[in-house]
Motif scaffolding. Sequence first.
Motif, mmCIF file in Angstrom:
data_model
loop_
_atom_site.group_PDB
_atom_site.id
_atom_site.type_symbol
_atom_site.label_atom_id
_atom_site.label_comp_id
_atom_site.label_asym_id
_atom_site.label_seq_id
_atom_site.Cartn_x
_atom_site.Cartn_y
_atom_site.Cartn_z
ATOM 1 N N TRP A 299 0.827 -1.203 0.000
ATOM 2 C CA TRP A 299 0.000 0.000 0.000
ATOM 3 C C TRP A 299 0.859 1.251 0.000
ATOM 4 O O TRP A 299 1.925 1.288 0.598
ATOM 5 C CB TRP A 299 -0.934 -0.018 1.205
ATOM 6 C CG TRP A 299 -1.849 -1.198 1.163
ATOM 7 C CD1 TRP A 299 -1.636 -2.411 1.745
ATOM 8 C CD2 TRP A 299 -3.076 -1.308 0.467
ATOM 9 N NE1 TRP A 299 -2.666 -3.262 1.460
ATOM 10 C CE2 TRP A 299 -3.566 -2.611 0.681
ATOM 11 C CE3 TRP A 299 -3.816 -0.423 -0.297
ATOM 12 C CZ2 TRP A 299 -4.763 -3.054 0.144
ATOM 13 C CZ3 TRP A 299 -5.014 -0.871 -0.827
ATOM 14 C CH2 TRP A 299 -5.476 -2.166 -0.611
ATOM 15 N N CYS B 279 1.430 -1.034 5.388
ATOM 16 C CA CYS B 279 0.509 -2.127 5.099
ATOM 17 C C CYS B 279 0.849 -2.835 3.794
ATOM 18 O O CYS B 279 1.325 -2.212 2.849
ATOM 19 C CB CYS B 279 -0.921 -1.609 4.999
ATOM 20 S SG CYS B 279 -1.567 -0.953 6.518
ATOM 21 N N SER C 38 -0.629 -6.517 1.399
ATOM 22 C CA SER C 38 -1.605 -7.589 1.248
ATOM 23 C C SER C 38 -1.023 -8.669 0.355
ATOM 24 O O SER C 38 -0.201 -8.381 -0.510
ATOM 25 C CB SER C 38 -2.901 -7.074 0.605
ATOM 26 O OG SER C 38 -3.504 -6.101 1.390
ATOM 27 N N SER D 116 -9.147 -9.444 -5.663
ATOM 28 C CA SER D 116 -10.095 -8.379 -5.352
ATOM 29 C C SER D 116 -10.946 -8.023 -6.574
ATOM 30 O O SER D 116 -12.079 -7.592 -6.450
ATOM 31 C CB SER D 116 -9.354 -7.140 -4.855
ATOM 32 O OG SER D 116 -8.456 -6.677 -5.837
ATOM 33 N N GLN E 54 -9.798 -13.751 -0.382
ATOM 34 C CA GLN E 54 -9.692 -12.470 0.306
ATOM 35 C C GLN E 54 -8.231 -12.222 0.651
ATOM 36 O O GLN E 54 -7.570 -13.099 1.188
ATOM 37 C CB GLN E 54 -10.528 -12.505 1.595
ATOM 38 C CG GLN E 54 -10.439 -11.265 2.439
ATOM 39 C CD GLN E 54 -11.091 -10.067 1.771
ATOM 40 O OE1 GLN E 54 -12.087 -10.219 1.084
ATOM 41 N NE2 GLN E 54 -10.519 -8.903 1.965
ATOM 42 N N ALA E 55 -7.721 -11.057 0.323
ATOM 43 C CA ALA E 55 -6.329 -10.723 0.623
ATOM 44 C C ALA E 55 -6.107 -10.636 2.126
ATOM 45 O O ALA E 55 -6.953 -10.130 2.846
ATOM 46 C CB ALA E 55 -5.955 -9.396 -0.039
ATOM 47 N N GLU E 56 -4.993 -11.148 2.566
ATOM 48 C CA GLU E 56 -4.593 -11.018 3.958
ATOM 49 C C GLU E 56 -3.801 -9.728 4.086
ATOM 50 O O GLU E 56 -2.892 -9.473 3.315
ATOM 51 C CB GLU E 56 -3.734 -12.213 4.380
ATOM 52 C CG GLU E 56 -4.464 -13.527 4.388
ATOM 53 C CD GLU E 56 -5.569 -13.592 5.416
ATOM 54 O OE1 GLU E 56 -5.445 -12.960 6.483
ATOM 55 O OE2 GLU E 56 -6.566 -14.275 5.160
ATOM 56 N N SER E 57 -4.127 -8.942 5.047
ATOM 57 C CA SER E 57 -3.491 -7.643 5.188
ATOM 58 C C SER E 57 -2.927 -7.524 6.596
ATOM 59 O O SER E 57 -3.486 -8.066 7.530
ATOM 60 C CB SER E 57 -4.551 -6.564 4.957
ATOM 61 O OG SER E 57 -3.968 -5.341 4.687
ATOM 62 N N THR E 58 -1.831 -6.820 6.734
ATOM 63 C CA THR E 58 -1.230 -6.705 8.057
ATOM 64 C C THR E 58 -0.556 -5.359 8.246
ATOM 65 O O THR E 58 -0.188 -4.698 7.287
ATOM 66 C CB THR E 58 -0.221 -7.846 8.288
ATOM 67 O OG1 THR E 58 0.212 -7.811 9.632
ATOM 68 C CG2 THR E 58 0.985 -7.745 7.387
ATOM 69 N N ALA F 115 2.314 -10.656 5.400
ATOM 70 C CA ALA F 115 1.124 -10.841 4.558
ATOM 71 C C ALA F 115 1.278 -12.071 3.669
ATOM 72 O O ALA F 115 0.339 -12.845 3.494
ATOM 73 C CB ALA F 115 0.885 -9.587 3.719
#
Length: 113
Positions: free
Chosen positions: A58, A63, A65, A77, A83-87, A100
Amino acid sequence: MKKTEHEMLVLAAKAAGIRIDPIDAAHEPKDWAAWNPLADDGDALGLAVKLRLTVMVWSDGECASAAKTTPDGVPPSVAGGWQAESTRANGGLASATRRAIVQAAAEIGESMS
């Protein structure tokens, strides 16, 4: 339920077809010197490539994904796939990106059970 780093690494290895020595699996991730995509950029990239993950860093914040790419190469998406894993990680953007990738790989490994 949130997974520990150890659980994520075991599941990620399973998804990638990487054999983990049972002795190593009993130790904490910091002891996994041979393969640890949570700490090593090369291991994380190799995992993303092997599993054909789409990785997005991002432009704002710390962040990232990662998600399984659909068979036609369209990011999930757009295609309505995984579903993307985001951290968000205290270790900076590189750490967030590695985490991620491992989280997405762990989800794949868990679905193989």
